[in-house]
Design an enzyme around this catalytic site. Structure first.
Site, PDB file in Angstrom:
ATOM      1  N   HIS A  38       0.769  -1.247   0.000  1.00  0.00           N
ATOM      2  CA  HIS A  38       0.000   0.000   0.000  1.00  0.00           C
ATOM      3  C   HIS A  38       0.801   1.299   0.000  1.00  0.00           C
ATOM      4  CE1 HIS A  38      -3.567  -2.393   0.452  1.00  0.00           C
ATOM      5  NE2 HIS A  38      -3.107  -2.941   1.564  1.00  0.00           N
ATOM      6  N   LYS A  61      -3.802 -10.334  -7.761  1.00  0.00           N
ATOM      7  CA  LYS A  61      -4.680  -9.745  -6.750  1.00  0.00           C
ATOM      8  C   LYS A  61      -5.758  -8.955  -7.482  1.00  0.00           C
ATOM      9  CE  LYS A  61      -4.662  -7.082  -2.500  1.00  0.00           C
ATOM     10  NZ  LYS A  61      -3.899  -6.240  -1.571  1.00  0.00           N
ATOM     11  N   HIS A  62      -7.008  -9.103  -7.064  1.00  0.00           N
ATOM     12  CA  HIS A  62      -8.120  -8.475  -7.786  1.00  0.00           C
ATOM     13  C   HIS A  62      -8.146  -6.955  -7.664  1.00  0.00           C
ATOM     14  CE1 HIS A  62      -9.483 -12.615  -7.980  1.00  0.00           C
ATOM     15  NE2 HIS A  62     -10.241 -12.221  -8.980  1.00  0.00           N
ATOM     16  N   GLN A  63      -7.794  -6.438  -6.493  1.00  0.00           N
ATOM     17  CA  GLN A  63      -7.866  -4.994  -6.275  1.00  0.00           C
ATOM     18  C   GLN A  63      -6.813  -4.612  -5.254  1.00  0.00           C
ATOM     19  OE1 GLN A  63      -9.030  -3.353  -3.256  1.00  0.00           O
ATOM     20  NE2 GLN A  63      -8.789  -1.339  -4.159  1.00  0.00           N
ATOM     21  N   ASN A  64      -6.222  -3.436  -5.417  1.00  0.00           N
ATOM     22  CA  ASN A  64      -5.251  -2.939  -4.453  1.00  0.00           C
ATOM     23  C   ASN A  64      -5.194  -1.421  -4.541  1.00  0.00           C
ATOM     24  OD1 ASN A  64      -3.072  -3.795  -2.510  1.00  0.00           O
ATOM     25  ND2 ASN A  64      -1.937  -2.386  -3.815  1.00  0.00           N
ATOM     26  N   THR A  65      -5.039  -0.782  -3.394  1.00  0.00           N
ATOM     27  CA  THR A  65      -4.911   0.674  -3.337  1.00  0.00           C
ATOM     28  C   THR A  65      -3.517   1.044  -2.857  1.00  0.00           C
ATOM     29  OG1 THR A  65      -7.268   0.915  -2.855  1.00  0.00           O
ATOM     30  CG2 THR A  65      -5.855   2.797  -2.343  1.00  0.00           C
ATOM     31  N   LYS A  86     -13.728  -2.303  10.378  1.00  0.00           N
ATOM     32  CA  LYS A  86     -14.788  -3.112   9.760  1.00  0.00           C
ATOM     33  C   LYS A  86     -14.975  -4.444  10.477  1.00  0.00           C
ATOM     34  CE  LYS A  86     -14.390  -1.404   5.013  1.00  0.00           C
ATOM     35  NZ  LYS A  86     -13.989  -1.778   3.645  1.00  0.00           N
ATOM     36  N   ARG A 105      -7.281  -2.130 -10.328  1.00  0.00           N
ATOM     37  CA  ARG A 105      -8.264  -3.225 -10.429  1.00  0.00           C
ATOM     38  C   ARG A 105      -7.892  -4.147 -11.576  1.00  0.00           C
ATOM     39  NH1 ARG A 105     -12.615  -2.670  -6.933  1.00  0.00           N
ATOM     40  NH2 ARG A 105     -12.629  -0.602  -6.020  1.00  0.00           N
ATOM     41  N   HIS A 145      -2.946  -2.907   8.081  1.00  0.00           N
ATOM     42  CA  HIS A 145      -4.078  -3.221   7.198  1.00  0.00           C
ATOM     43  C   HIS A 145      -4.735  -1.927   6.738  1.00  0.00           C
ATOM     44  CE1 HIS A 145      -7.693  -5.117   5.652  1.00  0.00           C
ATOM     45  NE2 HIS A 145      -8.425  -4.358   6.453  1.00  0.00           N
TER      46      HIS A 145
END
EC number: 3.1.27.-
Length: 150
Positions: A38, A61-65, A86, A105, A145
């Site tokens: 990240h 990996k499907h998505q990462n910021t 969460k 994405r 995280h």
């Protein structure tokens, strides 16, 4: 028996790191894995940036910021007021100001030929923080995280 050891060693090397989608590579601390996934002070194109992450996990990996800030600045967010994550734990902290970030994405491909689209953003973020492990930077708390983007 002497011939078996080199063969076993070769098998272990070829097997490589394998980890579930929700886990971090065990040879890294959670904070170091957070940094790899990240923290990206200077924006890179998503296809290039995701190679490092995908090589650890051996999948796309499907998505990462990526937060375009330093680890030190993101770790400073851990000193702010705790909020509920969460997962209902109380170790999350919200940034006091928005930061530039890139959301990557997955659009196509199979590992190692993963292809991503990119969306530039300027938003607040929430990180979960824990006490550092021995090899982590010496902060009171370190980010482990990326809980959400606001």
């Amino acid at each position: 028996m002497v011939l078996c050891f080199p063969l076993l060693l070769l098998l272990l090397v070829l097997w490589g790191p394998v980890c579930p989608l929700h886990a971090w590579p065990k040879r890294l601390t959670k904070a170091h894995w957070f940094e790899i996934q990240h923290i990206q002070p200077s924006p890179l194109q998503c296809n290039r940036a995701m190679i490092g992450i995908n090589n650890y996990t051996q999948h796309c990996k499907h998505q990462n910021t990526f937060l375009h800030d330093s680890f030190q600045n993101v770790a400073a967010v851990c000193d702010l007021l705790s909020i509920v994550c969460k997962n209902r734990r109380h170790n999350c902290h919200q940034s006091s100001k928005p930061v530039n970030m890139t959301d990557c994405r997955l659009t196509s491909g199979k590992y190692p030929q993963c292809r991503y689209s990119a969306a530039a953003q300027y938003k607040f973020f929430i990180v979960a923080c824990d006490p550092p492990q021995k090899s982590d930077p010496p902060y009171k708390l370190v980010p482990v995280h990326l809980d959400s983007i606001l």
